[in-house]
Design an enzyme around this catalytic site. Structure first.
Site, mmCIF file in Angstrom:
data_model
loop_
_atom_site.group_PDB
_atom_site.id
_atom_site.type_symbol
_atom_site.label_atom_id
_atom_site.label_comp_id
_atom_site.label_asym_id
_atom_site.label_seq_id
_atom_site.Cartn_x
_atom_site.Cartn_y
_atom_site.Cartn_z
ATOM 1 N N GLU A 108 0.819 -1.207 0.000
ATOM 2 C CA GLU A 108 0.000 0.000 0.000
ATOM 3 C C GLU A 108 0.862 1.270 0.000
ATOM 4 O O GLU A 108 0.540 2.228 -0.692
ATOM 5 C CB GLU A 108 -0.933 -0.023 1.228
ATOM 6 C CG GLU A 108 -1.890 1.148 1.335
ATOM 7 C CD GLU A 108 -2.860 1.252 0.161
ATOM 8 O OE1 GLU A 108 -2.946 0.299 -0.641
ATOM 9 O OE2 GLU A 108 -3.517 2.296 0.047
ATOM 10 N N ASP A 109 1.939 1.255 0.757
ATOM 11 C CA ASP A 109 2.669 2.511 0.979
ATOM 12 C C ASP A 109 4.024 2.628 0.296
ATOM 13 O O ASP A 109 4.674 3.667 0.399
ATOM 14 C CB ASP A 109 2.889 2.740 2.493
ATOM 15 C CG ASP A 109 1.562 2.946 3.221
ATOM 16 O OD1 ASP A 109 0.580 3.302 2.534
ATOM 17 O OD2 ASP A 109 1.518 2.752 4.441
#
Ligand code: MN
Length: 745
Positions: free
Chosen positions: A93-94
């Site tokens: 996600e990051d």
């Protein structure tokens, strides 16, 4: 990020900051396989590298978060894939890491967990306020978690750490996250029996949702603990002495009730703080189940038990597998304490629930499917959870309602005669029980036997009841009053569907009746009696033509005017279309000819004294193959043999033939000429007809501009079929003419 904001914040929410080595210290105790250890370390190193230069809102390097998550998982004795997923849960996600890379470097297991977590993460608490959207998000979270219990464990650990560091967020985000934690993650932790995470999440949520109440309770608890330090330690010492005397192995802990459970008693149930007996409890942990009961006997013979406070969760575990004996006693100084008695194993289950049961076992291969099956067997509610979560037909709001009432709200445990435990919400009745067993049992329920006694279906069930459902094949079944009796959303859903089905069946019967009636009326107009109707329609050709499986389906379709009864009449060829014309025809003396008079036709078999007329639908001309049709009391109509209007009326047909000496006479025949539309077309056609010495009694034309063609309807007076054939052939030779049809009405 604004610097002054960071300054105000306590690092890691004031919780101890762990390092990778701290995590390692824990999992080294139970994971010894070098490959497994290497996998975890590799996961940590990847996360560390990828999150480099990322910081949390609270100011620490981002890697602190995955480390704390992995630490919580290791404390629960999660397996290598679960701990690795804890380290990696935010990288997709990051950072720029892809799921494919995770799969390649860490295997399918880790990839699947991280993928599910990423998908849940992408639903990030929305700023939308509408309940339906929120419910949809929550459903997706549950759906993601229902696939694999390890996803739940990582997600819970993630949420615990985020809640610990919630101070770093804006107040509205704090409130939204705290509320979501209470709505979604607390019930899951509770149902999985992961008590230590559950009560931490509850307390942290309360801290942000009801800060005043939270502070007040904290203060009250501190005071009470301070005041009771002496009282508590003397009780503990006394109990220890007695247990030593009886030579029973034990260890003792004291625990303070969680802020949230005190909050519930005070603010939701209206108790005063002093009325809460079990704010402080002594926990006695021993070796065997038998020891537990021995200790209970000793305590009860030494101290006065408070009536109604004894609970045996050993004989009857909670649905989340919690086992323990609970009792409340009055100590020597008049204070009331709760005492909990359990074995080491029970204690572990009490703290970490499912995680204790499925803690990593060295040397066994984790099989997600097998584990899932085992979980569903041990935690009977989990099966319902999975099946409710994957039922996409329900709206998200209904799904959340079902989950909330039927699964998270279930706190009554009822037994089947064979000892299976059924979890039900408070107020549930045998009807809810019946539908939990099977839809069929619910639908045919007529009564129940609870603990050997026959009772009506609206009896409220209590924990420990043994319930058996009486069913009957002729039971009247679900009805509107059942919706009042049932408490669970799933039973109500079944009942509603059954009622709808019943109504649909009744509606169908009415449609069959109505459809048949309109067919009967329509056929009667064509001279068909009612007793023939079913027979005419009930054959494969008719049913297939109108897309019906059965005669009943066909009638239902007719009731909906699709097809209209007229279409059936046409399909069966039973329309008496020309009868009215025929009447006119027969009454018109100029067109009526007697067999022995001017009629062009002879009737076979010497039938005389019957009016004979040429049918106006097919306009037979001398030379056409013909047949007579006997009209009751009116005479004989002569049709061309190929006329479709007489095909199915064989009983009334009679042989006829053209007279040989017809003399000069002409007969009108309509022909349609299809042609390209062009100038002079009509005049060329008319002059050709004139060339055959024929006259016309009607001309009609229609142009079709869309494709530049036209249709000319010509009523030509011809003496014979031969002449008609000749003229048609020559008209076909006209430029532009594409086809010519002799018309039958
Ligand atoms: Mn996270």
């Amino acid at each position: 990020m604004a610097k002054e904001e960071v300054k105000k914040l306590v690092p890691n929410g004031g919780y101890p900051m762990h390092t990778f080595d701290d995590v390692k210290d824990i999992y080294y105790l139970y994971i010894s396989n070098p490959e497994d250890r290497a996998l975890i370390e590799k996961a940590y190193l990847l996360a560390k590298g990828k999150h480099e230069n990322q910081f949390r809102r609270s100011g620490e390097p981002y890697i602190q978060h995955p480390i704390e998550v992995a630490y919580i998982i290791a404390k629960l004795q999660g397996g290598p894939a679960t701990i690795a997923s804890g380290f990696l849960h935010d990288v997709v996600e990051d950072t720029d890491v892809t799921i494919e890379e995770i799969q390649r470097d860490f295997g399918e297991d880790v990839a699947k967990i991280v993928d599910a977590l990423t998908k849940i993460q992408r639903l990030k608490l929305s700023k939308r306020t509408e309940a339906e959207f929120e419910a949809e998000d929550h459903r997706k979270i549950f759906l993601g978690m229902a696939q694999d219990v390890r996803v739940i464990i990582v997600k819970l650990a993630d949420r615990v750490h985020n809640m610990r560091t919630l101070d770093a967020l804006k107040p509205e985000r704090q409130i939204a996250l705290a509320q979501e934690t209470l709505d979604v993650f607390v019930p899951i932790a509770h149902r999985l029996g992961i008590n230590n995470l559950q009560s931490e999440l509850q307390d942290l949520s309360l801290k942000y949702l009801e800060p005043d109440a939270y502070k007040e309770i904290l203060k009250l608890v501190d005071e009470k603990c301070e005041n009771r330090t002496e009282s508590l330690s003397s009780l503990k010492k006394r109990v220890a002495d007695i247990l030593f005397e009886h030579k029973i192995p034990f260890r003792m802990e004291s625990r303070v009730k969680s802020i949230y459970s005190i909050y519930k008693k005070m603010f939701q149930k209206g108790h005063s703080f002093d009325d809460i007996y079990d704010v402080m409890a002594i926990r006695i942990i021993t070796e065997t189940e038998l020891n537990c009961y021995e200790i209970l006997g000793i305590i009860h013979s030494t101290y006065k038990p408070i009536p109604g406070r004894f609970k045996d969760y050993i004989a009857m575990p909670k649905p989340n597998m919690y086992q323990s004996l609970h009792t409340s006693i009055v100590s020597g100084d008049g204070q009331i304490y709760e005492i909990q008695i359990r074995t080491e194993e029970m204690d572990q289950v009490a703290e970490t629930g499912i995680a204790a049961h499925w803690k990593y076992k060295e040397g066994t291969h984790y099989n997600a499917k097998e584990e899932q099956k085992e979980i569903e067997e041990k935690l009977h509610w989990f099966r319902d959870f999975v099946s409710i979560s994957s039922n996409q037909t329900e709206g998200a709001k209904e799904y959340m309602d079902t989950l909330t009432s039927d699964i998270f709200g279930a706190n009554v445990y009822v037994f089947t005669p064979l000892g299976r435990v059924i979890d039900l919400p408070t107020g549930a009745t045998p009807l809810d029980f019946a539908y939990k067993i099977h839809t069929k049992v619910g639908d045919s329920a007529v009564g129940a036997i609870i603990n050997g006694m026959g009772v009506p279906l609206n009896t409220v069930l209590k924990t420990g009841d043994v319930c058996e459902i009486r069913t009957s094949k002729t039971a009247p079944g679900p009805n509107a009053s059942w919706l009042e009796i049932a408490k669970t959303a799933s039973a109500k859903g079944h009942i509603r569907r059954a009622i709808q089905k019943k109504e649909a069946e009744m509606m169908r019967e009415e449609n069959i009746r109505n459809g048949r009636q309109s067919v009967v009326e329509s056929f009667r107009a064509q001279g068909i009696e009612e007793d023939q109707v079913d027979g005419l329609l009930d054959n494969n050709n008719v049913l297939a033509e109108f897309g019906a499986k059965t005669l009943e389906d066909l009638y239902v379709a007719v009731a909906g005017k699709n097809p209209a009864p007229g279409a059936l009449v046409d399909y069966l060829g039973i329309r008496k279309k020309y009868e009215p014309d025929l009447n006119k025809l027969i009454k018109d003396p100029s067109k009526m000819r007697k067999d022995d008079d001017k009629s062009p036709v002879n009737v076979a078999g010497g039938v005389t004294n019957l009016a004979i007329a040429l049918a106006q639908c097919c306009n037979p001309v001398p030379g056409d193959p013909i047949v007579g049709y006997i009209t009751k009391g009116k005479g004989i109509t002569v049709h061309r043999k190929e006329c479709p209007n007489i095909s199915s009326s064989s009983k009334r047909l009679i042989d006829v033939n053209w007279k040989e000496d017809l003399g000069i006479g002409t007969y009108p025949v309509q022909i349609d000429v299809y042609s390209v539309d062009r100038p002079n077309l009509l005049s060329e056609l008319l002059s050709l007809i004139g060339a055959h010495s024929l006259t016309l009694s009607g001309v009609n034309g229609k142009a079709i501009p869309q494709n530049g063609t036209c249709v000319l309807s010509l009523t030509v007076n011809v003496p014979s079929a031969k002449t008609l054939e000749d003229v048609i052939q020559s008209l076909k030779g006209v430029r532009g003419v594409t086809s010519i049809q002799r018309i039958v009405h």
